[in-house]
Design an enzyme around this catalytic site. Structure first.
Site, PDB file in Angstrom:
ATOM      1  N   VAL A  34      26.868  11.540  63.419  1.00 20.81           N
ATOM      2  CA  VAL A  34      27.769  12.458  62.718  1.00 20.81           C
ATOM      3  C   VAL A  34      28.908  12.883  63.631  1.00 20.81           C
ATOM      4  CG1 VAL A  34      27.965  14.713  61.585  1.00 20.81           C
ATOM      5  CG2 VAL A  34      25.968  13.266  61.153  1.00 20.81           C
ATOM      6  N   PRO A  54      24.399  16.794  75.835  1.00 16.62           N
ATOM      7  CA  PRO A  54      23.714  16.212  77.002  1.00 16.62           C
ATOM      8  C   PRO A  54      23.733  14.689  76.979  1.00 16.62           C
ATOM      9  CG  PRO A  54      22.401  17.950  75.985  1.00 16.62           C
ATOM     10  CD  PRO A  54      23.518  17.660  75.045  1.00 16.62           C
ATOM     11  N   ASP A 115      25.932  19.945  57.539  1.00 12.81           N
ATOM     12  CA  ASP A 115      24.758  20.144  56.684  1.00 12.81           C
ATOM     13  C   ASP A 115      24.362  21.599  56.505  1.00 12.81           C
ATOM     14  OD1 ASP A 115      24.470  17.412  56.203  1.00 12.81           O
ATOM     15  OD2 ASP A 115      23.271  17.127  58.013  1.00 12.81           O
TER      16      ASP A 115
END
Length: 521
Positions: A34, A54, A115
């Site tokens: 995404v 990360p 989302d």
């Protein structure tokens, strides 16, 4: 009675904008698929992209390696927001997304949390891009998968070369502004380019080259109307998005000397005059559909919609039938028709609507009859009656309208129509007239039509993008100036315009936000 001069807003939508992101910083929290998609969209808008995560996936690593994005290889820290113009979270930790959104709100930085719709200041839409053309479909986050389907259908309907056409018009627009920079000439520049964009096929605009643009610039300087301009490219054969030869670019004027060509297999040519109806192939008559499939060549009107042309398997040819050169274009069709008939071919003359309702169907029959060919006539649905009907306007409705008068917006010499004195039980349908709307409304007022008389502009009736813009004699000009106009269209005036409730017709193709004036039921 309620004041219906201005339409009421319909809540539940989004404020759709094209955000200028050049050299602005878009911070993306997350390193997965995404996040990669968000990064790509931001890069296409020329934004500076910063990734905080990360770990990142292969696509983002590719962009980092090539210097397309910056990467902070760690978890998000509040100090990352310094200098950010927009923040996009794309992580699986909903609590952390909510916390980041809270900090962004305090700093007044627009934020999108993937989302988590209730946290978003904005949503991403399903987009189609072709050069500078961008089409975005939003379902206000209700059905994003369906938005993709809608977007694909919209994109598939675009003519081939749409993006290139926009690029070439942009080049020409820049050249015109450089050649004629005076602010007081802005209206002239806009009007000239508007005519070019309205009248020239997109496929032809897409194929403009530097020489063509030079020729168009010279035509602008000479103040030549775009409809009258001929460039060398006109004789080039180009295929349309359906693989059918372009209705404007294919073919050249047919010399009279070739009309004596020998018939194929000794067969005599056959001519069929077909009404294409309103634009939807499903509204063709069965007989018209069969004639199109059996034709050897189709001579089509300029405004025949692509879906109808798409069912044709043979060669399609259309002369440039623009205002000011319509007679020359008609002669071109006559010559081409005689040439093909002399070869023994089945020629279908495809006319928009019905051939005999403000078309030249009768003239064409007389012309070809004089040359020994008696055309078969296949009628079509006329926009004068069926166009309003498709948009929820019965031109005659018991107790409201007992007669309908169909007028042309201009006679063969370009003069405005003669409008009779007002009769409350009459519906007026005026074809080919929306570009003269202001003058038409003045004539209606001068002939006694009241200011509150309902008026509708019916656009592209029978096509998927048909639209009705409603108002009154007093308000319709301002409404059309505000919402724009998509040709071709017609004017309907009379109390039959609002006799059906909006609810009865909103389930069709109409967009209620552009209806202008709602009925009072």
């Amino acid at each position: 009675m309620a004041d219906d001069k201005f339409r009421d807003p319909q809540g539940g939508g989004s404020l759709i904008l094209a955000w200028q992101a050049t050299n602005k910083t878009v911070l993306i929290v997350g390193g997965g698929a995404v996040a990669a998609g968000r990064a790509f969209n931001a890069l296409e808008a020329d934004a500076r992209v910063v990734i905080v995560a990360p770990d990142i996936n292969a696509e983002l690593q590719y962009r980092v390696d090539r210097g397309q994005v910056s990467w902070r290889s760690r978890k998000f820290e509040d100090t990352d927001l310094e200098g950010a113009d927009m923040v996009l979270t794309a992580i699986g930790d909903a609590d952390e997304s909510r916390r980041i959104v809270g900090v962004c709100r305090q700093l007044r930085i627009p934020v999108n949390a993937a989302d988590i719709n209730d946290l978003c200041d904005f949503w991403f839409m399903s987009t189609h891009r072709d050069h500078s053309v961008q089409i975005a479909v939003s379902t206000n986050s209700k059905a994003p998968r369906l938005a993709n389907r809608i977007r694909r259908q919209v994109a598939a309907a675009l003519p081939r070369g749409t993006g290139l056409a926009v690029e070439q018009i942009g080049r020409l627009r820049k050249r015109i502004r450089e050649a004629d920079p005076k602010p007081e000439n802005s209206k002239r520049r806009m009007a000239w380019l508007m005519q070019l964009c309205d009248y020239w096929p997109i496929e032809q605009l897409a194929n403009l080259d530097s020489d063509n643009i030079d020729s168009l610039l010279e035509a602008y300087v000479r103040n030549d109307a775009p409809q009258t301009i001929t460039i060398a490219q006109d004789s080039v054969s180009v295929s349309s998005s359906d693989g059918v030869p372009s209705p404007v670019l294919h073919g050249q004027l047919v010399p009279d000397s070739v009309i004596s060509a020998q018939p194929l297999n000794g067969k005599r040519g056959k001519l069929t005059l077909v009404g294409a109806g309103l634009g939807d192939p499903e509204l063709l008559t069965v007989r018209a559909h069969r004639a199109l499939l059996e034709a050897d060549v189709v001579l089509a009107d300029k405004l025949i919609p692509e879906p109808v042309l798409g069912i044709i398997k043979c060669e399609v040819y259309t002369a440039r039938k623009f205002p000011g050169i319509a007679t020359e274009a008609q002669d071109d069709l006559y010559r081409r028709g005689l040439e093909e008939l002399a070869k023994g071919r089945h020629v279908v003359r495809l006319k928009q609507g019905d051939p005999f309702v403000y078309g030249r169907g009768g003239e064409e029959i007389l012309f070809f009859r004089k040359h020994g060919y008696e055309p078969e006539v296949i009628p079509g649905l006329t926009s004068a009656i069926n166009g309003p009907g498709l948009c929820g306007i019965p031109v005659t409705h018991r107790g409201v309208a007992d007669q309908v008068l169909v007028l042309s917006g201009a006679d063969r010499n370009g003069a405005l129509p003669a409008i009779p004195q007002y009769l409350a039980t009459r519906t007026l349908v005026i074809l080919m007239s929306v570009k003269r709307l202001s003058q038409i409304t003045q004539l209606l007022g001068q002939s006694g039509h009241p200011p509150d008389l309902p008026i509708a502009i019916v656009e592209r009736a029978g096509c998927p993008d048909q639209r009705t813009v409603r108002g009154t004699l007093e308000t319709i000009v301002d409404i059309v100036d505000r919402v724009g106009h998509n040709a071709p269209g017609l004017i309907v005036a009379g109390f039959a315009v609002n006799v059906l409730s909006d609810a009865a017709i909103e389930d069709r193709y109409l967009d209620e936000s552009t209806m202008g004036l709602h009925s009072t039921e």
